[in-house]
Structures are given as structure tokens and as C-alpha cells.
Write an enzyme that holds these catalytic residues in place. Structure first.
Site, PDB file in Angstrom:
ATOM      1  N   SER A 146      -2.146  -5.030  -4.068  1.00 20.90           N
ATOM      2  CA  SER A 146      -2.438  -3.896  -2.858  1.00 20.90           C
ATOM      3  C   SER A 146      -3.793  -4.061  -2.380  1.00 20.90           C
ATOM      4  O   SER A 146      -4.573  -5.266  -2.036  1.00 20.90           O
ATOM      5  CB  SER A 146      -1.904  -2.789  -3.333  1.00 20.90           C
ATOM      6  OG  SER A 146      -1.652  -1.938  -2.212  1.00 20.90           O
ATOM      7  N   ASP A 193       8.184  -5.715   1.612  1.00 19.02           N
ATOM      8  CA  ASP A 193       7.403  -4.905   1.012  1.00 19.02           C
ATOM      9  C   ASP A 193       7.199  -3.993   1.947  1.00 19.02           C
ATOM     10  O   ASP A 193       6.699  -4.040   3.146  1.00 19.02           O
ATOM     11  CB  ASP A 193       6.129  -5.625   0.508  1.00 19.02           C
ATOM     12  CG  ASP A 193       4.997  -4.809   0.069  1.00 19.02           C
ATOM     13  OD1 ASP A 193       4.960  -3.550   0.182  1.00 19.02           O
ATOM     14  OD2 ASP A 193       4.227  -5.360  -0.932  1.00 19.02           O
ATOM     15  N   HIS A 221       7.089  -3.172  -3.686  1.00 26.11           N
ATOM     16  CA  HIS A 221       5.618  -3.336  -3.370  1.00 26.11           C
ATOM     17  C   HIS A 221       4.947  -3.733  -4.491  1.00 26.11           C
ATOM     18  O   HIS A 221       4.745  -3.030  -5.599  1.00 26.11           O
ATOM     19  CB  HIS A 221       4.841  -1.747  -3.057  1.00 26.11           C
ATOM     20  CG  HIS A 221       3.512  -1.969  -2.661  1.00 26.11           C
ATOM     21  ND1 HIS A 221       2.854  -3.259  -2.040  1.00 26.11           N
ATOM     22  CD2 HIS A 221       2.390  -1.307  -3.094  1.00 26.11           C
ATOM     23  CE1 HIS A 221       1.678  -2.942  -1.867  1.00 26.11           C
ATOM     24  NE2 HIS A 221       1.314  -1.966  -2.479  1.00 26.11           N
TER      25      HIS A 221
END
Length: 520
Positions: free
Chosen positions: A228, A463, A490
Site C-alpha cells: 500500500s 483492489d 487490497h
């Protein structure tokens, strides 16, 4: 978590949790502090090697795996003034069990999330071959979690108070109220942290910290796994130190070249797509709280959550009943929904929560919101929310043009209607960064890293938080390999998918990149 949230702040916060692994890690780890074995570790001085000692947890219910070592590394707050203030970075290390290649350093993103907690989670699922060949190392970035100083702006009471309010009044008076709350939050940050530290918490400096960690670990080159927003740290490191990278995996990419408003709108679309996918799945089952027609799911959803706001005064909350005396606010209902949309593994909890809301009960959605906002069972928050705001506000330029903010609100209501209360008013509040007291240290730009070794960017087709296209774009900028995962979560690396893990393990150990077009 912390100030009054404008739409821009709400969307920016969607990078908080990194996939199903994070959801599991939060249950196991929560808001613990992991420190060295001595009762009080002295803060390190610049130039001192890391003193590794057995880790211990502040939470007696959480067992730290045997062999885990913790320590702190001193770095200058301002690298241009090495004789000035010092920050202490908290580290955790799980030693390799076999013929060691080096260290695998990980970061979960956020920004503002603990790399120590992430390492505790990844350690549980790390393939044996990787554990044999690498020390697994996690670090809390400057300002985050167990690193010192840690960014604290709000008290627990501040956070509870702000979460209890609807935050949906976009009338002229409501916008002024929101912006006043935002300014008060910024004032608390400055009073507690000082402008100098706030000016140096950005990813540009974290990349330099990462190189200091590499050197302290004794590695000639860095082997890195970023999830991320941790991909932003990785790409910043690649730009600053391209010759010092051995291997780099970036999963759930944040594109440094993206326009901030357009990136936020793409994130909003990602969550609306996830909501639509959830609604379609839910509709297959009898008793789905959103009904049997997915096309009407947004309308039904609003019939459940909108009554949590007083229709005559949108600044007044009408919370659903919970066993916790706080009740479930409108804001927490939305946040709890978003939390569940990070992974299909959490969809059943969303169904349970919405089913409760039919009867004006909110226990499950409040629990999901608490997980998202990092509030423990004792009512204590960690500092990830405050840290995330501080980091974001120096990592990208502020949007101070109100016309652009109003247009973003209009577009966001069209793109993500499940998150939108009421009608477009023609007004909207500026985000927190518009009032931030120090300038940004980075601008949107394409990554340039001449001499960088081949990297691997992993991107998931659906995602909800970091859209697939961001991974495609980042892989192109780095001239690296793109590994596609066909799914709705995700991030995915070391979370149980054997296809993905085989590719990244081969890359970490032998440097073999996935073939062009590789997909799992």
C-alpha cells in the site's frame, strides 16, 4: 482519525488497512507496543549500533514469537542538520533460520501504520524458504507507533467526540464549522509536535531512514517489501538510492505521479465497485439486508444509515443502539462499511452489521469502525490517524482552490453514491492539508531511478483502495515487472495465494522476475 473529516480526508484515509492479513493482524496485535526486553530502553544516540534485545509486548495476551529481537536506531530529524534533533526508530527482527542472504525489510503503509505490527503478521505466513534465507525486519517510521517522537494531536476523547458527529452538513454554516474543527486539530498538532518535526515526517525523509536501517543491518543492498503506501516509501528509496537496491516488491501501489484529486476519486470508485460486488454477492442469499436486487442496494443502504442523522439538523446524531454507551453514529456506520469492503473475508461481518441496523442496533458496525480507527477495548487509540494526516500533508501539495474541492465533491457523489449523504449543495470544506503549517516536501512526479535492478510490482484487478492502474503505471515508471492478481482484496503477497507467493519467493531468493503478462 482526528479532525473533522472533509470528503477529501475521508477518501485519503481509505489506505489505512492493508487487506485480509491486516485484519487478522489487528485482531492478534491490536494497539500493542513491542519493545526491547529491558524495562526501559535508553534512547539511542546517533552513530550507535542497534542494541538488539528479546522483544516483549505491552499486552500480556499477545505472545511474541520466540527469537524475535527488538531495538532502536537513531536518525537525524533533519538530514541537512545532523547535529540537530534526533528521532529513534523502533525495529523488530526475526533472524533467518538457514543460509542467510540478508534482511527482508517490510512496511505496511498507511501512511502511519506500524511496521512492527506488520512484521508480526507477515511472520505467521512467511514461506519457509524465505524465512530460511532472510531476517524479517519491520520498522515503525519516524513519528509512528513505537518510534520517538510519535505524532500525537488528538486525545482519545477528541477522537470519540469527532466520530460521534455526522460530519455531513455541507451548507455554508456547516462547512465553516467543519473547517473550524480542522483548524483546531492543526493547532493541536503544532502545539504538541512543533513545526520543525512536522516539516520532516514525510516519505522523502523516511526513504533516508530506510537507508540508515539497511546500513545498520549490515546489508550492502536493500531487499524491500512494501504494501500500500509502503510502495511510496519503496519508490522514494529507489529514486534516492537506485544503486543500493538488491530486490524490491511493491504490492498495492500508490502512484507518485498521480494528481491528488484524481487519485482520490479513483479510490472512491474502487470502494463503490467493492460495495457493488458485495451487494451482488449478498443478494444471492435469503435475508440479505440490502435486498435481492443489487441495482437498488445503494438506495436500501441509505435507508439504513441515513436515519442516524437528524433530518432537521444534519449536525445532530441519532445513533443506533449498542452495548457500548457510545452508540453507532452515521460516520462510524460508513467507516465500518468501508472496513468490511477491504476484503471478501469481511463481507459476512458487513451483512451481520447491516442486519442489526435494520433493528436500529449497531454493535457489529461499531466494532468494524473501531478496528478501522484503531481503538482498543479500553477506549485507547494508537497514533496512526494523526500520523497519517501529518505525513500526507507533506507528501503532496495541498488543494486550496475551493472551486476544485467543490467540483471533487460533486464528482465523488456521482462516483461513490453509497458514501454520499444528502444532495450536492454547491459547497464543500477544504481538507486538512489546506491549513497545514508547513509546506510539502514532494510533488507529483514520475519516478526516475537510473541503474535500478528489476523490481516487481504486484497489482490486484479489483483492489478497492489502490486501483489496478496505479500498479501498471508504477511498474512502467520503474521499468519493472508487473504481477497481476485477479481478485477483490487490497494487497496479496504472503497472504496465502500460492501462485503469487511462488513468484515473489523466486524473485527474492534468486532474482527471477515474473514473465511478461504473469497473472494469478
Amino acid at each position: 482519525m482526528g479532525m473533522r473529516l472533509s470528503r477529501r480526508d475521508k477518501i485519503a484515509r481509505m489506505l489505512l488497512i492493508w487487506a485480509a492479513l491486516a485484519a487478522v493482524a489487528l485482531v492478534l496485535v491490536g494497539c500493542i507496543r513491542v519493545v526491547g526486553g529491558r524495562a526501559r530502553m535508553a534512547e539511542p544516540k546517533l552513530g550507535q549500533p542497534v542494541e538488539w534485545t528479546p522483544c516483549r509486548s505491552s499486552n500480556p495476551q499477545v505472545k511474541i514469537p520466540g527469537g524475535a529481537l527488538c531495538g532502536k536506531l537513531a536518525v537525524p530529524v533533519d538530514y541537512d542538520r545532523p547535529d540537530g534533533d534526533v528521532a529513534a526508530l523502533a525495529l523488530i527482527r526475526f533472524p533467518a533460520t538457514g543460509d542467510k542472504i540478508g534482511s527482508l525489510v517490510i512496511n505496511p503503509g498507511g501512511p502511519g501504520e506500524s511496521g512492527i505490527e506488520a512484521a508480526l503478521g507477515v511472520f505467521q505466513t512467511l514461506p519457509k524458504r524465505v524465512h530460511e534465507r532472510f531476517d524479517l525486519v519491520g520498522f515503525d517510521p519516524r513519528g509512528v507507533a513505537s518510534s520517538r517522537p510519535a505524532i500525537w494531536c488528538n486525545s482519545d476523547a477528541d477522537n470519540d467526540r469527532l466520530r460521534a458527529e455526522p460530519q455531513v452538513d455541507y451548507s455554508r454554516e456547516g462547512v465553516a464549522h467543519i473547517e473550524n474543527e480542522t483548524k483546531q486539530f492543526v493547532g493541536r498538532c503544532v502545539d504538541k509536535m512543533g513545526k520543525n518535526f512536522l516539516a520532516h515526517v514525510g516519505t522523502v525523509n523516511v526513504a533516508k531512514d530506510l537507508d540508515a536501517i539497511r546500513a545498520a543491518l549490515g546489508d550492502d543492498k536493500l531487499t524491500y517489501l512494501g504494501y500500500s503506501y509502503g510502495t511510496r516509501i519503496g519508490s522514494a528509496y529507489a529514486e534516492e538510492f537506485p544503486q543500493r537496491v538488491r530486490a524490491m516488491i511493491l504490492d498495492g501501489a500508490v502512484d507518485p505521479n498521480a494528481d491528488p484529486i484524481e487519485a482520490e476519486l479513483r479510490q472512491a470508485k474502487g470502494f463503490q465497485d467493492a460495495f457493488n460486488n458485495y451487494a451482488a454477492d449478498c443478494a444471492k442469499n435469503a435475508g440479505c439486508p440490502l435486498g435481492a436486487d443489487p441495482a437498488k442496494a445503494v438506495e436500501v443502504y441509505h435507508s439504513l444509515v441515513d436515519p442516524l442523522v437528524d433530518p432537521d439538523n444534519p449536525r445532530i446524531s441519532r445513533p443506533a443502539r449498542t452495548k457500548d454507551p457510545r452508540g453507532l453514529s452515521y460516520s462510524d456506520a460508513i467507516v465500518g462499511t468501508i472496513m468490511a469492503l477491504y476484503s471478501p473475508n469481511l463481507w459476512q461481518h458487513l451483512t451481520d452489521g447491516l442486519s442489526e441496523l435494520v433493528d436500529n442496533r449497531g454493535d457489529t458496525l461499531l466494532a468494524l469502525a473501531d478496528m478501522y480507527m484503531r481503538r482498543d477495548s479500553h477506549g485507547r487509540y494508537n497514533n496512526s490517524g494523526d500520523a497519517r494526516v501529518a505525513i500526507n500533508c507533506v507528501d503532496q501539495p495541498p488543494v486550496t482552490d475551493r472551486d476544485k474541492v467543490i467540483d471533487e465533491d460533486r464528482r465523488a457523489r456521482e462516483i461513490a453514491p453509497f458514501m454520499s449523504y444528502g444532495k450536492f449543495t454547491g459547497d464543500a470544506p477544504l481538507g486538512t492539508c489546506a491549513f497545514w503549517p508547513v509546506p510539502p516536501t514532494s510533488q507529483p512526479h514520475a519516478v526516475s531511478a537510473p541503474g535500478l535492478v528489476p523490481t516487481v510490482v504486484v497489482s490486484t484487478t479489483h483492489d478497492p483502495a489502490t486501483p489496478y492502474k496505479a500498479g501498471v503505471d508504477l511498474a512502467n515508471q520503474l521499468r519493472g515487472s508487473l504481477l497481476t492478481f485477479d481478485g477483490t482484496q487490497h494487497t496479496v503477497v504472503f497472504q496465502g495465494d500460492s501462485c503469487i507467493d511462488e513468484y515473489v519467493t523466486a524473485y527474492l531468493i534468486g532474482g527471477t522476475t515474473p514473465p511478461s503478462g504473469a497473472k494469478c
